[in-house]
Write an enzyme that holds these catalytic residues in place. Structure first.
Site, short mmCIF file in Angstrom:
data_model
loop_
_atom_site.label_atom_id
_atom_site.label_comp_id
_atom_site.label_asym_id
_atom_site.label_seq_id
_atom_site.Cartn_x
_atom_site.Cartn_y
_atom_site.Cartn_z
N GLU A 106 0.84 -1.20 0.00
CA GLU A 106 0.00 0.00 0.00
C GLU A 106 0.88 1.26 0.00
OE1 GLU A 106 -3.57 1.94 2.77
OE2 GLU A 106 -2.12 0.54 3.63
N CYS B 29 -5.23 -3.01 2.87
CA CYS B 29 -5.02 -2.84 4.31
C CYS B 29 -6.23 -3.21 5.15
CB CYS B 29 -4.56 -1.40 4.57
SG CYS B 29 -3.90 -1.12 6.24
N LYS C 178 -9.79 1.74 -2.94
CA LYS C 178 -10.23 1.25 -1.63
C LYS C 178 -11.61 1.81 -1.30
CE LYS C 178 -8.43 1.02 3.14
NZ LYS C 178 -7.33 1.49 4.02
#
Length: 523
Positions: A277, A389, A339
């Site tokens: 990330e 994440c 995301k």
């Protein structure tokens, strides 16, 4: 006893000892989870909770449950303080208040489970095994709510006590993590049920405890015995180990990129290159020089999957996204994923304008959520789903329902957690997603823990916290879609209904048998 209280409820002068025991028992739940995974702590903590909740009013049960939750989260998520010390000058003073405040808020969910348990027990007294089933049902219901209310935070579910035990974690393929939490809590309460029931019934409770453990272990062993050879795709995961305090410092972008490139071109063959990330601390799609350097590190036909922020201009404003982008040797972007489960106060500020807070991370503005789970098609590689994440902690919300991927890429930056137990807990979530979905999960983390996890939740390879290096390994194969992958949390509900159905059927049969025996003796 005070007038108006049901017979089940007594005026309890020992409330403080009960809340103290609950606080300690809640703290013990942390020992059930990775990196400790002490199974013995499961029956200790939940049996204590069951005992201290007996014979008290709903209001006192709420307080006892809240104390349990405060111990559970106060210790379990204490690592959150680490993120405030990354920029200690601005946010260090908020570390302890943030941990206490968040723990107190999350403790409302165990408190609600305890209150619901006490309320039902007051109106219909359930004894023995049914009382244990009731507590497990209330616990699972409030865990599910914790995973969904206000965008959700399903961290450290009770089910994760089983993740380090290969056979015991496999039933998650059928009932998911919420269903496994139900089983974990129910089995955990049985020792206290054994103490509470009449002596004549203790043998049946002990037999149920033995059968439940044997069934979990045996069924899990059979499910995990699937021998599926790995694919022919070779992965290279790069763990740059860049300290968070340096990541966004002025002038660090060039050093960070050079470090990742140096690790990426080590001798060895790979088909897919994986960076974590925000491995590139800038807008990579706008940086032609950086893309040219990356192209030189990609042999013909190879592809890079990397985390990088992105921005889109439109409607008089700029929107920012936390993305994973795919690049080939030409430096052209092949695909991207944005995301969709964003971290409150880390990637955006909830109720911005009303709350006097700012983001903990560097950036020009709040991130915008993406549209949801998405499967990417990349040349020369199996279909891949992406979870960035924090997203990997959400059961049933990491895979595109319309196009099932062959594996999941989890790019993450756990540098925010420092050397705490946070990365191990994060890894546990990723392992349970692998079991639930029947898909391998590949983690690329900035400072650890990077890992390749097969579809049974087993770690094939890993790089630990603070290590700099690469993992070269073949991509594990996917299993067939699991029952949980097909039906989601409905399987957890089916498990609860089946458990209660069996309990009432057995109870009815036993009562009928006892009545017939009594009638025979009278005759």
């Amino acid at each position: 006893m005070k007038p108006g209280l049901p017979q089940f409820v007594s005026e309890d002068p020992n409330l403080f000892p009960r809340t103290g025991l609950a606080l300690v028992a809640g703290g013990l739940t942390v020992l059930t989870l990775p990196p400790f995974s002490w199974l013995i702590a499961v029956p200790v903590s939940f049996s204590v909770l069951f005992i201290v909740l007996r014979n008290i009013s709903t209001s006192r049960a709420f307080l006892v449950g809240w104390a349990f939750g405060l111990g559970q989260f106060g210790i379990g998520i204490s690592w959150i303080a680490e993120s405030f010390y990354v920029d200690a000058e601005r946010f260090g003073a908020l570390a302890i208040p943030a941990v206490v405040g968040l723990s107190a808020g999350l403790a409302i969910f165990p408190a609600s489970a305890a209150m619901l348990f006490a309320a039902i027990m007051q109106h219909r007294v359930l004894h023995g095994i049914k009382a244990g089933l009731l507590l497990a049902t209330c616990w699972m219901a409030t865990e599910w709510l914790r995973g969904h209310v206000l965008t959700g935070f399903p961290w450290n579910l009770a089910a994760y006590a089983l993740v380090d035990h290969a056979a015991l974690r496999q039933p998650a393929a059928w009932v998911g993590s919420y269903g496994m939490s139900f089983l974990t809590v129910f089995i955990g309460t049985l020792p206290s049920v054994l103490i509470a029931v009449a002596p004549k019934r203790r043998l049946s409770v002990f037999a149920l405890f033995s059968v439940a453990m044997t069934g979990l272990w045996g069924g899990g062993t059979l499910w995990s015995s699937q021998d599926v050879p790995p694919t022919d795709i070779t992965l290279r995961i790069v763990q740059g180990n860049v300290p968070q305090v340096e990541k966004w410092a002025p002038g660090s972008r060039k050093r960070t990129l050079e470090k990742y490139l140096r690790l990426s071109v080590r001798p060895g063959r790979f088909d897919l290159l994986l960076w974590p990330e925000t491995a590139f601390p800038g807008f990579l799609d706008e940086d032609a020089i950086a893309r040219t350097q990356i192209s030189a590190a990609l042999p013909d036909g190879r592809v890079l999957l990397t985390g990088a922020p992105d921005r889109v201009e439109g409607d008089g404003a700029t929107r920012y996204f936390n993305t994973v982008q795919a690049y080939d040797g030409s430096g052209e972007i092949l695909a991207g994923y944005a995301k969709h489960h964003l971290v409150p106060f880390g990637e955006y500020v909830p109720l911005k304008g009303l709350l006097p807070f700012e983001r903990l991370t560097e950036g020009l503005g709040d991130f915008t959520p993406g549209p949801g789970p998405r499967t990417l098609a990349i040349p020369g590689a199996p279909l891949v789903g992406v979870a960035i994440c924090y997203e990997i902690i959400f059961p049933g919300q990491v895979v595109d329902e319309l196009l099932r991927p062959d594996w999941i890429f989890n790019g993450t930056n756990d540098a925010w957690f420092g050397t705490s137990i946070g990365p191990e807990q994060h890894l546990a979530s990723a392992r349970m997603r692998a079991v639930e979905e029947g898909l391998p999960v590949v983690r690329a983390a900035n400072t650890g823990i990077s890992a390749i996890i097969d579809a049974s939740g087993e770690i094939v390879a890993r790089l630990d916290i603070g290590q700099t290096g690469v993992i070269d390994a073949r991509l594990p194969a996917a299993h067939a879609p699991t029952p949980y992958a097909r039906f989601g949390d409905w399987t957890s509900l089916a498990l609860i209904c089946a458990a209660w159905g069996i309990a009432f059927a057995v109870g009815f049969t036993c009562q009928r048998f006892n009545r017939e025996n009594t009638r025979s003796e009278e005759l």
